[in-house]
Design a protein around this motif. Structure first.
Motif, short mmCIF file in Angstrom:
data_model
loop_
_atom_site.label_atom_id
_atom_site.label_comp_id
_atom_site.label_asym_id
_atom_site.label_seq_id
_atom_site.Cartn_x
_atom_site.Cartn_y
_atom_site.Cartn_z
N GLU A 600 0.81 -1.17 0.00
CA GLU A 600 -0.04 -0.02 -0.08
C GLU A 600 0.84 1.24 0.03
O GLU A 600 0.68 2.52 -0.65
CB GLU A 600 -0.77 0.05 1.30
CG GLU A 600 -2.07 -0.97 1.22
CD GLU A 600 -2.46 -1.18 2.47
OE1 GLU A 600 -2.58 -0.27 3.39
OE2 GLU A 600 -3.02 -2.53 2.88
N ALA A 601 1.85 1.20 1.06
CA ALA A 601 2.76 2.46 0.96
C ALA A 601 4.09 2.12 1.60
O ALA A 601 4.31 1.29 2.25
CB ALA A 601 2.04 3.44 1.77
N CYS A 602 5.18 2.52 0.90
CA CYS A 602 6.41 2.12 1.23
C CYS A 602 6.75 2.90 2.63
O CYS A 602 6.47 4.06 2.60
CB CYS A 602 7.52 2.33 0.24
SG CYS A 602 9.10 2.37 0.79
N GLY A 612 19.41 -2.04 -3.79
CA GLY A 612 19.16 -1.21 -5.44
C GLY A 612 18.03 -1.56 -6.07
O GLY A 612 18.00 -1.86 -7.17
N VAL A 613 16.78 -2.06 -5.47
CA VAL A 613 15.76 -2.64 -6.16
C VAL A 613 14.47 -2.08 -5.85
O VAL A 613 14.56 -1.59 -4.79
CB VAL A 613 15.57 -4.18 -5.83
CG1 VAL A 613 16.51 -5.01 -6.21
CG2 VAL A 613 15.31 -4.42 -4.55
N ALA A 614 13.37 -2.03 -6.60
CA ALA A 614 12.11 -1.67 -6.42
C ALA A 614 11.57 -2.98 -5.88
O ALA A 614 11.84 -3.87 -6.28
CB ALA A 614 11.38 -1.23 -7.70
N CYS A 615 10.67 -2.60 -4.68
CA CYS A 615 10.35 -3.79 -3.88
C CYS A 615 8.87 -4.13 -4.61
O CYS A 615 8.86 -5.69 -4.41
CB CYS A 615 10.02 -3.42 -2.45
SG CYS A 615 11.34 -3.23 -1.45
N TRP A 616 8.35 -3.65 -5.26
CA TRP A 616 7.11 -4.10 -6.11
C TRP A 616 7.34 -3.83 -7.47
O TRP A 616 7.53 -2.55 -8.05
CB TRP A 616 5.90 -3.54 -5.60
CG TRP A 616 5.52 -3.98 -3.90
CD1 TRP A 616 5.85 -3.36 -3.06
CD2 TRP A 616 4.92 -5.29 -3.77
NE1 TRP A 616 5.46 -4.19 -1.78
CE2 TRP A 616 5.02 -5.27 -2.24
CE3 TRP A 616 4.55 -6.42 -4.51
CZ2 TRP A 616 4.60 -6.32 -1.84
CZ3 TRP A 616 3.93 -7.41 -3.81
CH2 TRP A 616 4.03 -7.43 -2.32
N GLU A 617 7.10 -4.81 -8.55
CA GLU A 617 7.22 -4.40 -10.02
C GLU A 617 6.02 -4.74 -10.56
O GLU A 617 5.09 -5.57 -10.05
CB GLU A 617 8.26 -5.21 -10.48
CG GLU A 617 9.86 -4.85 -10.14
CD GLU A 617 10.90 -5.80 -10.36
OE1 GLU A 617 10.54 -7.18 -10.70
OE2 GLU A 617 11.99 -5.72 -10.38
#
Ligand code: SF4
Length: 617
Positions: A600-602, A612-617
């Motif tokens: 829902e929100a980081c 170095g990654v986006a947690c949700w793609e």
């Protein structure tokens, strides 16, 4: 090289033990590679009985990956039950691998899968049965490396004396890198008994690999009162902090798992659909250490399931993850699996979210057997659920119960914890009240056939969680709360089960301790402690005596909390989640403030920056 265990001697031992199939190997899909063809030979060791170890997907993943390599082989060994251990000692037979029946001392690497602190003493039992010195410092160049990985290694200090190195985080890539390093390093050209020179060089090189912790390259510091002050690296190769490995994307799942000859705990095909969980329950170590969340594509899961079923003949499929209903394309996956396998394969969802959507999913898959549904509200009042960040409401529970009972289920099981931070008697009374409410819903649908079982465990503040600083509930408080629950849960249709609380203190001790616990663990093992998770084998007296004889103050680690500014024994393990996030979450907990799901929100826990990654793609 030592002798392979002969069938004759094995048969003689098996004649006198329970469940001989635990020890025979040669199961369907087990892999026996030519010994001489491999340059690195590993034996994967599970420190509990075969039926538990064979249900461990992590070990099977590593077995598959290593055996896929031409230059490496992996075999398996599980802890012999006490009857077999006695027979082996009587016959002078050392612990052996199931595939080639070679003693563990023939291998280059003995790799323990360590997912539970109460298995620590069984590691020592297995090393002793293998004829290996327990202490890493006493193993020389002629002996295999003894390594470990798994969730219980995120505080590696209590077992630091016994392992040559520990892999922190996902093992898939790190184990292969270690294997390659070992291959390139070569076995000791001299391998003189007593010499550790080659081993020491290898360990220094291994310490440069990401996620590898070599305990002998660090020295602990304490102040004059015995308070832990941190670890000091004593070699340039040793990083100040060891960052947990994260594999991304998840490698393909194993599709030819070993099929046991006897019934195991989870005797079914298993596919991990998702690793990690972003819900942020503040008591949950897995929810922190397996971040970020990684999901497998539906097509990959479907294909893997089909291959596993074809290669094993299983008629049940488990879709594994910390929270399978949170797998985003879960409905699509279930539809495809049902369309493909129909009634031939039963699908199990090991963990249900507390809402009517989960009941809908369960309804899709549990067509044949409506045995019971399990939900985990964890705490009895909204206030306490907010403290622990379990973002479910009583309305969610009522809706889920209504949906379940109206769809034909007659029994609901509810999981709770007691001893949570800020808990009051009112929170405990709330557990019984909720159970009675759920039963009332069940009665409207099924009359007196409706059942509600409540299963209660004791909260243990685990490392790397927002509650890592919290104390363990006192025995007196626990006893009083048990009494409250027993009184509140009287009546037909209600059942109450307590997890064994005798081992709680030892589990807390082993989860939260530092290196001073090494002698305690060793002494407890000498006094007979092993298979500690098994109620019939747990020996509280051995632990009491071990603490007394070693002069270690168990309460310092197990019972008392830590101050927020204090150095923690696991500070050198970097999960990617920042300490400041855990502190913030701890403060929010005390104010009963909720934090949203990562989806829902980081909440800026630090994982995305670290890797170095986006947690949700
Ligand atoms: S960085 Fe944000 S989204 Fe990723 S795990 Fe942490 S809180 Fe969740």
């Amino acid at each position: 090289m030592s002798a392979v265990l002969s069938r004759e001697v094995l048969d003689r031992m098996l004649a006198g033990v329970e469940k001989p199939a635990r020890y025979t190997g040669a199961e369907w899909n087990s892999v026996v590679k030519p010994w001489e063809g491999a340059r690195v030979r590993m034996v994967l060791a599970f420190p509990d009985v075969y039926e538990i170890g064979m249900s461990n997907l992590g070990l099977m993943v590593l077995y598959d990956l290593v055996n896929a390599r031409e230059d490496m082989l992996a075999e398996r060994t599980y802890a012999p039950w006490p009857d077999m251990a006695a027979a082996m000692r009587a016959q002078g037979v050392p612990l052996y691998s199931l595939e080639s029946r070679r003693p563990l001392t023939d291998f280059d690497v003995v790799g323990f899968s360590l997912g539970y602190e109460l298995n620590f003493t069984t590691v020592l039992e297995m090393l002793d049965l293998a004829g290996l010195p327990l202490l890493a410092s006493e193993r020389d160049d002629t002996m295999p490396l003894v390594i470990a990985g798994g969730s219980a290694c995120y505080n590696p200090e209590p077992m630091a004396d016994f392992f040559d190195l520990v892999v922190i985080g996902d093992g898939e890539e790190a184990l292969l890198e270690l294997g390659e390093l070992y291959r390139d390093f070569g076995r000791s050209p001299v391998a003189e008994p007593g010499s550790r020179a080659h081993r020491a060089r290898f360990l220094r090189a291994a310490a440069t690999l990401a996620g590898v912790y070599v305990p002998e390259l660090y020295r602990p510091r304490y102040d004059e009162t015995g308070c832990y002050q941190g670890l000091e690296a004593v070699a340039p190769e040793a990083p100040d902090r060891v960052t947990a490995r994260v594999v991304r994307p998840l490698p393909p799942p194993p599709t030819r798992p070993v099929v046991p000859y006897l019934e195991t705990v989870h005797d079914r095909a298993m596919v991990e659909v998702r690793r990690g969980c972003g819900r942020g329950c503040r008591f949950c170590q897995a929810g922190i250490i397996y971040r970020p969340v990684r999901e497998r594509p539906v097509a990959e899961v479907e294909e893997a399931a089909a291959r596993i079923i074809a290669s094993t003949g299983y008629d049940e499929l488990g879709l594994l993850s910390l929270s399978t209903c949170d797998y985003r394309p879960i409905e699509q996956l279930l539809e495809r699996l049902i369309a493909r396998f129909g009634e031939e394969v039963a699908i199990s969802l090991p963990s249900l979210r507390l809402d009517s959507f989960s009941v809908k999913l369960a309804d899709m898959v549990q067509r044949r057997r409506r045995t019971g549904l399990t939900f985990a509200p964890e705490a009895g009042t909204q206030r306490l659920r907010d403290v622990i960040n379990k973002n479910v409401t009583e309305d969610n529970l009522r809706e889920a119960a209504e949906a379940a009972f109206s769809h034909g289920w007659q029994r609901i099981k509810l999981y709770f914890m007691v001893g949570l931070p800020t808990e009051t008697d009112e929170d405990v009374e709330g557990i019984a009240r909720l159970a009675r409410e759920v039963l009332a819903i069940g009665r409207r649908h099924h009359g007196r056939r409706a059942r509600v079982s409540v299963s209660v465990s004791t909260f243990i503040p685990k490392p790397h969680t927002p509650f890592q600083w919290a104390p363990l509930v006192s025995d007196d408080d626990l006893e009083r709360r048990q009494g409250i629950l027993r009184r509140g849960m009287r009546g037909q249709g209600l059942e109450l089960a307590w997890h064994d609380v005798r081992a709680t203190y030892v589990e807390a001790l082993l989860a939260r301790g530092d290196r001073r616990l090494g002698p305690v663990i060793r002494r407890a093992w000498e006094l007979g402690a092993r298979f500690d998770p098994w109620e019939e084998h747990f020996r509280p007296e051995a632990w009491r005596r071990a603490l007394k004889e070693t002069g270690v103050d168990g309460d310092r680690f197990a019972r008392n909390g830590y101050d927020m500014g204090q150095a923690l024994p696991w500070d050198h393990v970097d999960t990617g989640v920042r300490r400041s996030f855990l502190e913030r979450e701890c403060r929010r907990a005390l104010g009963a403030e909720r934090t949203p799901d990562c989806f829902e929100a980081c909440s800026a826990c630090g994982v995305s920056g670290r890797y170095g990654v986006a947690c949700w793609e």
